[in-house]
Design a protein around this motif. Sequence first.
Motif, PDB file in Angstrom:
ATOM      1  N   TYR A   1      51.687  44.434  30.303  1.00 33.98           N
ATOM      2  CA  TYR A   1      51.391  43.935  31.652  1.00 33.98           C
ATOM      3  C   TYR A   1      51.038  45.102  32.579  1.00 33.98           C
TER       4      TYR A   1
ATOM      5  N   VAL B   1      47.607  46.415  31.785  1.00 36.64           N
ATOM      6  CA  VAL B   1      46.531  45.570  32.301  1.00 36.64           C
ATOM      7  C   VAL B   1      46.404  45.737  33.813  1.00 36.64           C
ATOM      8  N   GLN B   2      47.565  45.745  34.512  1.00 33.85           N
ATOM      9  CA  GLN B   2      47.527  45.930  35.952  1.00 33.85           C
ATOM     10  C   GLN B   2      46.884  47.255  36.321  1.00 33.85           C
TER      11      GLN B   2
ATOM     12  N   PHE C   1      43.132  47.041  35.854  1.00 34.53           N
ATOM     13  CA  PHE C   1      42.489  46.276  36.907  1.00 34.53           C
ATOM     14  C   PHE C   1      42.429  47.075  38.201  1.00 34.53           C
TER      15      PHE C   1
ATOM     16  N   THR D   1      53.814  38.664  41.338  1.00 32.25           N
ATOM     17  CA  THR D   1      52.367  38.449  41.305  1.00 32.25           C
ATOM     18  C   THR D   1      51.577  39.690  40.928  1.00 32.25           C
ATOM     19  N   GLY D   2      52.237  40.837  40.851  1.00 37.09           N
ATOM     20  CA  GLY D   2      51.509  42.050  40.491  1.00 37.09           C
ATOM     21  C   GLY D   2      50.719  42.593  41.662  1.00 37.09           C
TER      22      GLY D   2
ATOM     23  N   SER E   1      47.219  43.132  41.523  1.00 39.35           N
ATOM     24  CA  SER E   1      45.793  42.953  41.251  1.00 39.35           C
ATOM     25  C   SER E   1      45.353  41.574  41.724  1.00 39.35           C
ATOM     26  N   THR E   2      44.172  41.509  42.308  1.00 41.44           N
ATOM     27  CA  THR E   2      43.640  40.223  42.738  1.00 41.44           C
ATOM     28  C   THR E   2      43.289  39.325  41.553  1.00 41.44           C
ATOM     29  N   LEU E   3      43.070  39.901  40.389  1.00 42.15           N
ATOM     30  CA  LEU E   3      42.736  39.089  39.225  1.00 42.15           C
ATOM     31  C   LEU E   3      43.951  38.322  38.695  1.00 42.15           C
ATOM     32  N   THR E   4      45.115  38.911  38.805  1.00 41.66           N
ATOM     33  CA  THR E   4      46.329  38.255  38.306  1.00 41.66           C
ATOM     34  C   THR E   4      47.142  37.599  39.409  1.00 41.66           C
TER      35      THR E   4
ATOM     36  N   ASP F   1      48.406  34.896  41.845  1.00 38.49           N
ATOM     37  CA  ASP F   1      48.355  33.434  41.853  1.00 38.49           C
ATOM     38  C   ASP F   1      48.494  32.959  43.296  1.00 38.49           C
TER      39      ASP F   1
END
Length: 331
Positions: A77, A80-81, A84, A115-116, A118-121, A123
């Motif tokens: 995770y 990936v963050q 991104f 929510t992390g 990143s705007t991609l992950t 919610d």
Amino acid sequence: MQQVGAKSFANAQPVDPRHFPVTLPRTGRRALVKASHVWVLHKQVITRIVAAILALLVAFGLYEARDVIGSAGLTAYRFVQGEFAQAGFGIDAIEITGQTLTDDKDIITLLTVGTGNSTLTFDAQKAQARLEWLRAVKSATVRKVYPNRVIVSIVEKVPVARWRIGDTTWLIDDTGKKIGTDISSYTDLPLLIGEGAGDDGVAMVRVLARHDGLDDQLAALSRIGDRRWDLIYRNGLRVQLPESGVAQALDQLEMYQADYALLERDVSVIDLRVPGIVTLKPGEIAAAQIAEAKGSKGKKPAKKPASAPAATAPAAAPQAAAPVVPVTRTQ
């Protein structure tokens, strides 16, 4: 088909078939036959037992490897963050509008939990649902603006009154629910005091708003025994309202105020608890004047000397009588 003649059975002898030897199957074949019989008869039970055993084994294996799996998932995770964020999709700005009673840090906390970065992950729907947990939030809208912004629009509930409980003053909405603590910009709202005041306070405020002039210099509405209300004015006057028939009592008070300016008089208590009867308790100055008037009425006029000539004086002009309020006075 070949026919067998009678001569072929000339030497035949009768034989009992029970004397023939029985061929015994091998042990492995017998076990296989029994197993097949058991499978046919108990197929469902065997399948459930095997599935339960496999599930227990898998659960035990996952439990033993929980640390390894959790560490691997967290690493993936974060990886990936990070990827991104490096690609320009990291959340760099959060724009919030519409909040007055809600603290910014509470909004940020609910937005960022789980929510992390990143705007991609991120919610947006879950974040929006969490924001509606806040006391003062009526509705919220959360939008992602790529590549790196989150825009939050807050619609707050409208406070209609203040409710003092102990040392804390709350703002309440039109349903009587607490939506925030009192701040300086809401000091013009009616103040409710007492246990249970928030439950019926909104209805009382609406009834009082229909009577012009009664809310001028009104300091608070005090809930008495969770049964009735008292109006407390800034000059110390207390108006005691009945448990029922509040609207009629306020109509009567409004009439006396319009005709006699009763709320501006030196009166400490106006009791309207008995329908049709207004009882007043005078203030210190009014009580002293009433006592002085009683004392002067009890004195007898002094006798004039017999030798003095009778003086004839013109009759004094009658003084205009002050308007009398039809009330009952209490000490």
